[in-house]
Design a protein around this motif. Structure first.
Motif, mmCIF file in Angstrom:
data_model
loop_
_atom_site.group_PDB
_atom_site.id
_atom_site.type_symbol
_atom_site.label_atom_id
_atom_site.label_comp_id
_atom_site.label_asym_id
_atom_site.label_seq_id
_atom_site.Cartn_x
_atom_site.Cartn_y
_atom_site.Cartn_z
ATOM 1 N N PRO A 17 0.823 -1.222 0.000
ATOM 2 C CA PRO A 17 0.000 0.000 0.000
ATOM 3 C C PRO A 17 0.851 1.264 0.000
ATOM 4 O O PRO A 17 1.942 1.287 0.593
ATOM 5 C CB PRO A 17 -0.808 -0.130 1.297
ATOM 6 C CG PRO A 17 -0.826 -1.585 1.592
ATOM 7 C CD PRO A 17 0.492 -2.120 1.122
ATOM 8 N N GLY A 66 2.322 4.854 0.963
ATOM 9 C CA GLY A 66 2.516 5.449 2.279
ATOM 10 C C GLY A 66 1.622 6.651 2.512
ATOM 11 O O GLY A 66 1.229 7.354 1.567
ATOM 12 N N ALA A 67 1.294 6.890 3.762
ATOM 13 C CA ALA A 67 0.461 8.037 4.125
ATOM 14 C C ALA A 67 1.277 9.314 4.261
ATOM 15 O O ALA A 67 0.729 10.412 4.244
ATOM 16 C CB ALA A 67 -0.275 7.752 5.428
ATOM 17 N N THR A 68 2.588 9.175 4.408
ATOM 18 C CA THR A 68 3.467 10.330 4.557
ATOM 19 C C THR A 68 4.596 10.248 3.528
ATOM 20 O O THR A 68 4.798 9.215 2.880
ATOM 21 C CB THR A 68 4.098 10.372 5.959
ATOM 22 O OG1 THR A 68 5.000 9.247 6.104
ATOM 23 C CG2 THR A 68 3.037 10.310 7.041
ATOM 24 N N ARG A 69 5.326 11.350 3.398
ATOM 25 C CA ARG A 69 6.469 11.370 2.483
ATOM 26 C C ARG A 69 7.471 10.282 2.837
ATOM 27 O O ARG A 69 7.940 9.550 1.961
ATOM 28 C CB ARG A 69 7.142 12.754 2.522
ATOM 29 C CG ARG A 69 8.371 12.891 1.628
ATOM 30 C CD ARG A 69 8.950 14.303 1.734
ATOM 31 N NE ARG A 69 10.082 14.497 0.837
ATOM 32 C CZ ARG A 69 11.346 14.197 1.137
ATOM 33 N NH1 ARG A 69 11.636 13.670 2.333
ATOM 34 N NH2 ARG A 69 12.327 14.407 0.270
ATOM 35 N N GLU A 98 7.026 7.470 4.479
ATOM 36 C CA GLU A 98 6.495 6.132 4.206
ATOM 37 C C GLU A 98 6.482 5.838 2.716
ATOM 38 O O GLU A 98 6.794 4.717 2.283
ATOM 39 C CB GLU A 98 5.081 6.017 4.769
ATOM 40 C CG GLU A 98 5.031 6.002 6.292
ATOM 41 C CD GLU A 98 3.610 5.979 6.830
ATOM 42 O OE1 GLU A 98 3.442 5.904 8.057
ATOM 43 O OE2 GLU A 98 2.661 6.044 6.009
ATOM 44 N N ALA A 99 6.137 6.833 1.914
ATOM 45 C CA ALA A 99 6.105 6.634 0.468
ATOM 46 C C ALA A 99 7.506 6.364 -0.087
ATOM 47 O O ALA A 99 7.697 5.499 -0.948
ATOM 48 C CB ALA A 99 5.493 7.857 -0.216
ATOM 49 N N ARG A 120 8.596 2.900 0.876
ATOM 50 C CA ARG A 120 7.962 1.907 -0.001
ATOM 51 C C ARG A 120 8.718 1.788 -1.314
ATOM 52 O O ARG A 120 8.991 0.682 -1.802
ATOM 53 C CB ARG A 120 6.511 2.296 -0.266
ATOM 54 C CG ARG A 120 5.806 1.416 -1.287
ATOM 55 C CD ARG A 120 4.397 1.914 -1.583
ATOM 56 N NE ARG A 120 3.721 1.091 -2.571
ATOM 57 C CZ ARG A 120 3.805 1.280 -3.898
ATOM 58 N NH1 ARG A 120 4.552 2.280 -4.368
ATOM 59 N NH2 ARG A 120 3.160 0.489 -4.730
ATOM 60 N N TYR A 173 9.688 11.461 -5.506
ATOM 61 C CA TYR A 173 8.530 11.886 -4.720
ATOM 62 C C TYR A 173 8.352 13.392 -4.790
ATOM 63 O O TYR A 173 7.234 13.895 -4.980
ATOM 64 C CB TYR A 173 8.695 11.439 -3.268
ATOM 65 C CG TYR A 173 7.527 11.830 -2.385
ATOM 66 C CD1 TYR A 173 6.488 10.944 -2.140
ATOM 67 C CD2 TYR A 173 7.455 13.107 -1.813
ATOM 68 C CE1 TYR A 173 5.413 11.306 -1.345
ATOM 69 C CE2 TYR A 173 6.385 13.469 -1.018
ATOM 70 C CZ TYR A 173 5.364 12.574 -0.790
ATOM 71 O OH TYR A 173 4.288 12.948 -0.015
ATOM 72 N N TYR A 233 4.163 12.849 -6.948
ATOM 73 C CA TYR A 233 3.742 11.632 -6.267
ATOM 74 C C TYR A 233 2.285 11.378 -6.613
ATOM 75 O O TYR A 233 1.411 12.194 -6.313
ATOM 76 C CB TYR A 233 3.918 11.771 -4.758
ATOM 77 C CG TYR A 233 3.496 10.540 -3.983
ATOM 78 C CD1 TYR A 233 4.083 9.309 -4.229
ATOM 79 C CD2 TYR A 233 2.506 10.624 -2.998
ATOM 80 C CE1 TYR A 233 3.703 8.181 -3.520
ATOM 81 C CE2 TYR A 233 2.119 9.503 -2.273
ATOM 82 C CZ TYR A 233 2.729 8.280 -2.543
ATOM 83 O OH TYR A 233 2.347 7.170 -1.838
ATOM 84 N N ARG A 280 -2.526 7.044 -7.122
ATOM 85 C CA ARG A 280 -3.701 6.653 -7.908
ATOM 86 C C ARG A 280 -3.342 6.535 -9.386
ATOM 87 O O ARG A 280 -3.886 5.691 -10.101
ATOM 88 C CB ARG A 280 -4.836 7.652 -7.701
ATOM 89 C CG ARG A 280 -5.495 7.544 -6.334
ATOM 90 C CD ARG A 280 -6.769 8.363 -6.251
ATOM 91 N NE ARG A 280 -7.470 8.122 -4.994
ATOM 92 C CZ ARG A 280 -8.646 8.633 -4.683
ATOM 93 N NH1 ARG A 280 -9.262 9.435 -5.549
ATOM 94 N NH2 ARG A 280 -9.215 8.357 -3.530
#
Length: 290
Positions: free
Chosen positions: A158, A160-163, A165-166, A169, A197, A201, A204
């Motif tokens: 999935p 990430g919800a934050t920079r 985390e993304a 990933r 990023y 980013y 979707r």
């Protein structure tokens, strides 16, 4: 900021070199931006005398983003109604970009999903394609090129919800699919992922592009009709699109050449750039098959 209007959407592109030189168009892969093409490889192609064009596919980078996520579960089950476009549509975008740039004929190379777009472009717009090269790609036949379980798990992690985390990933995916014979330090992976990023980013957009891949038909029959110099480059240790995808591509295109590298995964290792650029340039200078 150079953009091309394509069906009401802006496609962002950059060019390198002398426009008087033969054009060489580079098409990037799933969820990637034009910056995924290493500058060192671009410089090598310029050194071979090419005018190099890179661009962000729709739903990535600085190009236009569509609305709404697809239902990937349904797409994986065979219901592609939620996929807003297919690989053929991305090939149409590419042809429209070339028209905008006034380029009637170009050499083309694509990595991963970009290789799929390259195939579709050669099938749908043969007059545009002077030579074609697909790197770590496949035909769309579901029986070839299947990813390993580890690569699939990494790709479907999935967003990430934050920079942080993304970026983490992205580093994890890069580590999982990278070249075992050409390791890259995690700090280098982190810097590349952070730069991507910060440029753009779009999780979707990644999902919509993935839906396009999964919902597109097998291109094997179309590839059998391609009559342009065609090079297939593939890593022998690619876990995301395994070697059989490249082998099937080369088997489908008459007169194609298959170049594989042991220890190469689903990336472009710096020690191989010169060999890859030389092979691309040699293919561009080849005589089309009968």
């Amino acid at each position: 900021m150079p953009t091309a209007p394509v069906d009401g959407n802006d496609i962002h592109y950059v060019t390198d070199g002398d426009p008087a030189d033969p054009a060489f168009l580079l098409i990037t892969g799933l969820g990637l931006q034009l910056t995924a093409w290493p500058e060192g490889l671009v410089d090598l192609l310029r050194g071979h005398g090419f005018f190099v064009i890179r661009f962000d596919n729709r739903d990535s980078g600085l190009s236009a983003k569509l609305d709404g996520p697809p239902d990937l579960g349904a797409v994986l089950s065979g219901d592609s109604t939620s996929a807003p476009y297919r690989i053929d549509h991305l090939a149409d975008d590419t042809a429209s970009l070339l028209t905008h740039l006034g380029i009637a004929r170009t050499h083309v190379a694509g990595m991963s999903m970009g290789g799929m777009i390259t195939q579709a472009l050669a099938i749908r717009y043969p007059a545009l394609v002077a030579s074609a090269c697909t790197i770590m790609s496949t035909t769309g036949n579901p029986h070839v090129g299947a990813p390993t379980a580890e690569a699939t798990t990494a790709l479907l992690t999935p967003p990430g919800a934050t920079r942080e985390e993304a970026i983490a990933r992205s580093v994890g995916i890069s580590r999982a699919i990278g070249s075992p014979a050409y390791p890259v330090d995690d700090d280098v992976r982190w810097k590349l992922a952070a730069a991507a990023y910060d440029r753009s980013y779009s999780p979707r957009g990644f999902s919509r592009q993935l839906a396009a891949i999964l919902s597109s038909p097998d291109r094997t029959d179309g590839l059998r009709k391609v009559r342009t110099p065609f090079l297939v480059i593939h890593g022998e240790d690619d876990p995301l699109i395994t070697l059989s995808g490249g082998e099937a591509t080369a088997a489908a295109v008459p007169g194609s050449r298959l170049l594989t590298f042991p220890g190469m995964g689903h990336d472009l290792p710096a020690p191989l750039w010169e060999q890859i650029a030389d092979a691309m340039a040699a293919n561009a200078g080849s005589t089309p098959p009968d």
